[in-house]
Write an enzyme that holds these catalytic residues in place. Structure first.
Site, PDB file in Angstrom:
ATOM      1  N   GLU A  89     -25.906  92.503  15.149  1.00 65.92           N
ATOM      2  CA  GLU A  89     -25.013  93.851  14.785  1.00 65.92           C
ATOM      3  C   GLU A  89     -25.870  95.036  14.798  1.00 65.92           C
ATOM      4  O   GLU A  89     -27.096  94.908  14.204  1.00 65.92           O
ATOM      5  CB  GLU A  89     -24.573  93.524  13.030  1.00 65.92           C
ATOM      6  CG  GLU A  89     -23.929  94.875  12.578  1.00 65.92           C
ATOM      7  CD  GLU A  89     -23.645  94.524  11.219  1.00 65.92           C
ATOM      8  OE1 GLU A  89     -22.598  94.329  10.647  1.00 65.92           O
ATOM      9  OE2 GLU A  89     -24.743  94.925  10.383  1.00 65.92           O
ATOM     10  N   LYS A 114     -26.976  90.179  10.883  1.00 66.68           N
ATOM     11  CA  LYS A 114     -26.541  91.493  10.535  1.00 66.68           C
ATOM     12  C   LYS A 114     -27.689  92.211   9.775  1.00 66.68           C
ATOM     13  O   LYS A 114     -28.547  91.539   9.837  1.00 66.68           O
ATOM     14  CB  LYS A 114     -25.319  91.222   9.596  1.00 66.68           C
ATOM     15  CG  LYS A 114     -24.121  90.172  10.249  1.00 66.68           C
ATOM     16  CD  LYS A 114     -22.889  90.168   9.396  1.00 66.68           C
ATOM     17  CE  LYS A 114     -22.267  91.330   9.746  1.00 66.68           C
ATOM     18  NZ  LYS A 114     -20.733  91.202   9.049  1.00 66.68           N
ATOM     19  N   LYS A 163     -12.273  87.455   8.031  1.00 67.47           N
ATOM     20  CA  LYS A 163     -11.776  88.275   6.684  1.00 67.47           C
ATOM     21  C   LYS A 163     -10.145  87.581   6.334  1.00 67.47           C
ATOM     22  O   LYS A 163      -9.250  88.346   6.719  1.00 67.47           O
ATOM     23  CB  LYS A 163     -11.511  89.748   6.891  1.00 67.47           C
ATOM     24  CG  LYS A 163     -12.860  90.435   6.864  1.00 67.47           C
ATOM     25  CD  LYS A 163     -12.853  91.844   7.032  1.00 67.47           C
ATOM     26  CE  LYS A 163     -14.494  92.531   7.034  1.00 67.47           C
ATOM     27  NZ  LYS A 163     -14.130  93.832   7.469  1.00 67.47           N
ATOM     28  N   ASP A 191     -21.532  98.705  15.507  1.00 71.86           N
ATOM     29  CA  ASP A 191     -20.649  98.626  14.153  1.00 71.86           C
ATOM     30  C   ASP A 191     -20.453 100.044  13.637  1.00 71.86           C
ATOM     31  O   ASP A 191     -21.689 100.776  13.434  1.00 71.86           O
ATOM     32  CB  ASP A 191     -21.591  97.927  13.241  1.00 71.86           C
ATOM     33  CG  ASP A 191     -20.679  97.579  11.916  1.00 71.86           C
ATOM     34  OD1 ASP A 191     -19.721  97.182  11.944  1.00 71.86           O
ATOM     35  OD2 ASP A 191     -21.371  97.751  10.669  1.00 71.86           O
ATOM     36  N   ARG A 208      11.777  79.282  -0.203  1.00 67.47           N
ATOM     37  CA  ARG A 208      10.570  80.322  -0.754  1.00 67.47           C
ATOM     38  C   ARG A 208       9.325  79.699  -0.197  1.00 67.47           C
ATOM     39  O   ARG A 208       8.560  80.524   0.486  1.00 67.47           O
ATOM     40  CB  ARG A 208      10.459  80.573  -2.039  1.00 67.47           C
ATOM     41  CG  ARG A 208       9.512  81.438  -2.627  1.00 67.47           C
ATOM     42  CD  ARG A 208       9.401  82.532  -1.737  1.00 67.47           C
ATOM     43  NE  ARG A 208      10.622  83.393  -1.098  1.00 67.47           N
ATOM     44  CZ  ARG A 208      10.875  84.153  -0.315  1.00 67.47           C
ATOM     45  NH1 ARG A 208       9.754  84.255   0.596  1.00 67.47           N
ATOM     46  NH2 ARG A 208      11.875  85.003  -0.304  1.00 67.47           N
TER      47      ARG A 208
END
Length: 281
Positions: free
Chosen positions: A198, A168, A136, A219, A101
């Site tokens: 950004e 940003k 992310k 963006d 597993r």
């Protein structure tokens, strides 16, 4: 092959996986299987995709059996279809069952990332756009997740907060403007470090361009607005499209003329590739 940092990251993750899954021992396997039994197993693809993470899977099994015999038929980066035998390995039966597993958790996640990255690359075939990942990633998995992205044919964006400037909206608000933010940070960093800004409006794009930044991020813009920005920038900076980049949308975005498309879903919404382990003798 995985680099040393990626393998080291996998070792750390294995230690945590061992602690949470095994504890004092595999109570079922250790009480049913004789310690001297040797078996052969295979990893078999159950759906179409791209393989990634075989070195980590091998590492898992070798933690339990250093004499493991390991043969790879379809290495990382290989396209597989249902029924393909990815790898075959022979070793202590207890090791094969106890490690199963944990090995599959690594292999299926990384193969899922590679598979989605590969689908995205196919979607933009014929363009010069690079597909990028983001930060992310699953905490602790960044080296592995970004490795899997590369195995799928896509590219890595900045690794962390330390290797590239990303100005940003919150930074701009504190500094007072894009111009002021860029000027302030240029005084404090080496020239070799790239600066990306950004932007969400055409006016911000023009300001970032005037500040002579390396990369301008568009963006959450509509494709028509992106095309207008691409024309304004006119190759004087690299252009990254970001925000709500689904696989259904990216070809249209690529056709606007941007250089990069960053897709958070490559790593934050992973669908594991279905791979099974089967004992063959």
């Amino acid at each position: 092959m995985m680099d040393a940092k990626t393998l080291k990251s996998a070792e750390v993750l294995f230690d945590m996986a061992y602690a949470e899954d095994i504890g004092d021992g595999d109570i079922t396997t250790n009480n049913l299987i004789d310690s001297n039994v040797v078996k052969t197993a295979q990893f078999v693809a159950k759906e179409e995709g791209v393989v990634a993470g075989l070195e980590v899977a091998e590492m898992v099994f070798r933690k339990f059996d250093q004499e493991l015999e390991w043969t790879v038929f379809m290495p990382d980066g290989t396209h597989v279809v249902p029924g393909d035998v990815i790898a075959e390995f022979k070793g202590n039966y207890r090791a094969l069952l106890t490690g199963e597993r944990k090995a599959l958790n690594f292999l299926q996640r990384l193969s899922g990332i590679a598979s989605y990255a590969n689908l995205c690359m196919k979607e933009i075939e014929g363009t010069k756009v690079e597909i990028l990942d983001t930060r992310k990633t699953l905490p602790g998995y960044r080296y592995l997740d970004k490795y899997a992205v590369r195995m799928g044919g896509a590219s890595n964006h900045r690794f962390g907060l330390y290797d590239m400037v990303m100005i940003k909206d919150n930074h701009i608000q504190v500094a007072g403007s894009i111009t002021k933010a860029v000027e302030a940070i240029r005084k404090k960093i080496p020239k070799s470090i790239k600066i990306e800004v950004e932007t969400t409006t055409i006016d911000q794009v023009k300001e970032a361009l005037a500040a002579d930044v390396d990369i301008i991020m568009l963006d959450n813009m509509r494709s028509t607005m992106m095309k207008e920005c691409v024309d304004i920038i006119d190759r004087r900076a690299k252009i990254e499209a970001s925000g709500n980049m689904t696989i259904k949308r990216i070809r249209k975005v690529a056709q606007t003329g941007v250089d990069y498309i960053s897709i958070g879903a490559l790593t934050h919404s992973v669908k594991a590739l279905d791979i099974s382990q089967r004992i063959i003798d």
